[in-house]
Design an enzyme around this catalytic site. Structure first.
Site, short mmCIF file in Angstrom:
data_model
loop_
_atom_site.label_atom_id
_atom_site.label_comp_id
_atom_site.label_asym_id
_atom_site.label_seq_id
_atom_site.Cartn_x
_atom_site.Cartn_y
_atom_site.Cartn_z
N ASP A 169 2.43 2.57 -0.97
CA ASP A 169 2.46 3.74 -1.86
C ASP A 169 2.01 3.37 -3.28
OD1 ASP A 169 3.04 6.09 -0.50
OD2 ASP A 169 5.12 5.45 -0.21
N GLY A 210 4.23 12.76 3.04
CA GLY A 210 3.29 12.58 1.92
C GLY A 210 3.98 12.60 0.57
N THR A 251 12.87 28.03 7.33
CA THR A 251 13.42 27.44 6.10
C THR A 251 14.71 26.64 6.35
OG1 THR A 251 14.78 29.37 5.56
CG2 THR A 251 12.53 29.37 4.72
N HIS A 266 -9.46 -9.34 -2.79
CA HIS A 266 -9.38 -8.00 -2.19
C HIS A 266 -9.87 -6.93 -3.17
CE1 HIS A 266 -7.29 -9.07 1.52
NE2 HIS A 266 -6.73 -10.02 0.79
N GLU A 271 -10.83 -4.03 -2.62
CA GLU A 271 -10.39 -2.67 -2.25
C GLU A 271 -9.16 -2.23 -3.04
OE1 GLU A 271 -10.10 -5.36 -0.41
OE2 GLU A 271 -8.28 -5.40 0.81
N THR A 292 15.00 22.85 5.64
CA THR A 292 14.99 22.59 4.19
C THR A 292 16.35 22.91 3.59
OG1 THR A 292 12.64 23.02 4.05
CG2 THR A 292 13.86 23.23 2.01
N CYS A 320 -11.77 -11.67 2.20
CA CYS A 320 -10.75 -12.70 2.43
C CYS A 320 -11.00 -13.42 3.76
CB CYS A 320 -9.36 -12.08 2.32
SG CYS A 320 -8.14 -13.27 1.76
N ILE A 332 21.57 6.24 6.07
CA ILE A 332 22.70 5.46 5.57
C ILE A 332 22.26 4.50 4.46
CG2 ILE A 332 24.32 3.60 6.17
CD1 ILE A 332 24.66 4.95 8.87
N GLY A 362 4.60 9.99 -1.23
CA GLY A 362 3.84 9.09 -2.11
C GLY A 362 2.65 9.80 -2.72
N GLU A 396 9.99 7.28 -6.88
CA GLU A 396 10.08 7.81 -5.53
C GLU A 396 11.08 6.99 -4.72
OE1 GLU A 396 6.34 7.53 -3.38
OE2 GLU A 396 7.34 7.98 -1.49
N1 GLN Z 1 -5.38 -15.90 6.60
C1 GLN Z 1 -6.26 -16.20 5.52
C2 GLN Z 1 -5.58 -17.02 4.43
O1 GLN Z 1 -4.38 -17.06 4.35
C3 GLN Z 1 -6.83 -14.94 4.93
C4 GLN Z 1 -5.82 -14.04 4.31
C5 GLN Z 1 -6.33 -12.66 4.05
O2 GLN Z 1 -7.33 -12.25 4.64
N2 GLN Z 1 -5.66 -11.90 3.21
O3 GLN Z 1 -6.25 -17.64 3.64
#
Ligand code: GLN
Length: 548
Positions: free
Chosen positions: A71, A16, A187, A520, A522, A190, A381, A147, A18, A139
């Protein structure tokens, strides 16, 4: 000029780091400082764009169109600072830059070496925008002793040496395993990890120790003594039920104080933690629960849809409910025509993004179920594209509707391309062109694009605006050729690119909540500012849960 905090990890991965970095960023902000967070990854991929979500988790996309490590999503969710392309770098990118320069003759006949050429390139990267913020948190991916991480460790050692004293500090995150037989926190791992760090010239100023239980005084003193840090700079990071408690928990454990002490900042400004108290209160005290089915492909690894899981949590926080997200494998939906038994009982259905044909007929069935049964549906999407194909087949009578993506993959033409491969589009004031033969990496419509929403549409109400900007990552688009047919059948194109050529949002009028978005959302949701689409999607789910 910024102060620099370098964050490294030891003992094992996945501790964790990030999250600790992101929480520290949030705490410094709470004390009134400006911050930027960066990730330096030792792997040799040029960027994570082509890495499998199964292996590496989600690809996080920035406004300026970079495909980066997940991240950076944590960083953004905790600090609200929009990540940029220059906040993420890998060894692959560093080496490819060095080799390009070598080919161009930039090094004037010199022998190219890891020190100084690779390390200089890393230092140049760290320096980008150093005058813009109070604190730059960097980070380093992986664990000390790897390596491939060595050039990065060497570069940050040199970097701190180049700067005036007191400008850079090092924070090291490790694990204190609990041995049940002896009833002790150990410990030694660490100690070894810090020894390894010191052998390459880095001495931690702050030690963050992940641990199942509180660290007794005795162990803390021992760690301080053997690792050469002050006892109050040994910070306990106990397991938390929600990551959103991390800023408060780290503050209580003294992390931000230890960091400011290490810089000699005294007296330090007091933090205002109200936002995080409210966030934790909403996560820990929900007043109900909704169940959301996520019908996707990369369901074995939770990190593959990290931002979606978090955005749903944020949507739940906005409505003061817990969102129980259940991940269903779309391929299972292809085995039996009747998906109702698999989807009944969910308050909402989400079909996320994805690539390739596998599982898509299952996603189409999930969209059909949501439309038929009037269950709230959010298609993101690929999830939007599948909803459009479903409506084209079932509502608009285009029985053969499909996506060119799947024909390209199979090498045969089977579908009517309602979703087609976009080869030319406008980005700002230039035209971008692509062919199908381009490299796989970085050939998508990537990053922030504006969209214009139809007045009075459901999405315009949700956003409270008709001009939006959202992040994209895709090659294929819904073809506006079919707009009239689809709208006549009940699927409205309620969001379009400013030039009117690319559908950005579709919604079904005769349905309580059925929205597909080509972007997107989100990626821009935050616990303290849930994304409007997720906020309203969860609200609709809550309403649905009250119906049954
Ligand atoms: N595969 C689809 C495209 O390239 C959707 C891509 C996605 O869902 N990010 O348009």
């Amino acid at each position: 000029m910024a102060r620099f905090i370098f964050i490294t990890g030891g003992v094992v991965s996945s501790l964790g780091k990030g999250l600790a970095s992101a929480a520290l960023g949030a705490l410094l902000q709470a004390r009134g400082y400006s911050v930027r967070l960066r990730k330096l990854d030792p792997y040799l991929n040029v960027d994570p764009g082509t890495m499998s979500p199964f292996e590496h988790g989600e690809v996080f996309v920035t406004d300026d169109g970079a495909e980066t490590d997940l991240d950076l999503g944590h960083y953004e969710r905790f600090t609200g600072v929009a990540a940029r392309a220059t906040d993420s770098i890998s060894s692959g990118r560093i080496y490819s830059t060095v080799l390009e320069k070598e080919r161009r003759g930039d090094y004037l006949g010199k022998t190219i070496q890891v020190i100084p050429h690779v390390t200089d390139e890393i230092k140049d990267f760290i320096r980008i925008g150093e005058n813009e913020v109070d604190f730059m948190l960097c980070e380093i991916g992986g664990t000390v002793g790897d390596i491939e991480g060595l050039p990065f460790f060497e570069a940050i050692r040199q970097f701190a040496q180049d700067k005036p004293r007191g400008q850079c500090i090092f924070m090291h995150l490790t694990l204190l395993p609990f041995i049940a037989a002896s009833g002790e926190l150990k410990t030694k791992p660490t100690q070894h990890s810090v020894k390894e760090l010191r052998s390459i010239g880095l001495a931690p100023d702050v030690l963050v120790c992940r641990s199942e239980r509180p660290i007794p005084e005795k162990e803390r003193d021992k760690l301080a003594l053997f690792c050469n840090v002050r006892p109050d700079s040994v910070i306990a990071a106990l397991d938390l039920k929600s990551i959103y408690e991390a800023p408060l928990a780290y503050h209580q454990a003294g992390l931000d104080q230890a960091v400011l002490d290490a810089f000699g900042i005294s007296p330090a400004p007091q933090p205002n933690l109200k936002v995080w108290e409210d966030v934790a209160d909403r996560v820990y005290n929900p007043e109900g629960e909704v169940r959301v089915a996520i019908v996707g492909k990369y369901t074995q690894l939770e990190d593959a849809y990290k931002s979606i899981a978090e955005a749903l949590t944020h949507g739940g926080m906005a409505n003061r409910v817990k969102v129980r997200a259940e991940w269903l494998d779309a391929e299972v939906f292809e085995q039996d025509k009747d998906v109702a038994p698999l989807l009944e009982g969910y308050d909402a259905i989400l079909v996320p993004g994805g690539f390739g044909e596998r599982g898509t007929e299952g996603k189409i069935r999930a969209a059909a179920f949501a439309r038929d049964h009037k269950v709230p549906y959010l298609g993101i999407c690929l999830g939007m594209q599948m909803a459009v194909i479903e409506a084209a087949r079932d509502l608009a009578g285009l029985a053969n509707a499909g996506s060119e993506e799947f024909d390209h993959e199979a090498g045969v033409k089977r579908f009517e391309p309602v979703v087609y491969h976009l080869k030319e589009w406008v980005e700002g004031n230039r035209t971008v062109q692509r062919t199908t033969a381009d490299d796989k990496g970085g050939t998508m419509r990537l990053g922030a694009y504006n969209a214009v929403l139809t007045d009075n549409s459901q999405v315009a109400q949700i956003y409270g605006d008709t001009a939006i900007s959202e992040r994209h990552r895709h090659r294929y688009e819904v073809d506006i050729k079919y707009r009239e047919k689809l709208e006549a059948a009940g699927l409205c194109f309620s969001g379009m690119s400013p030039d009117g050529r690319l559908p950005e949002i579709v919604e079904i009028k005769d349905h309580p909540w059925f929205i597909g978005v080509q972007f997107h959302p989100e990626l821009k949701s935050k616990p303290f500012a849930p994304h409007p689409l997720f906020r309203d999607f969860v609200r609709a789910a809550l309403e649905q849960s009250r119906l049954v």
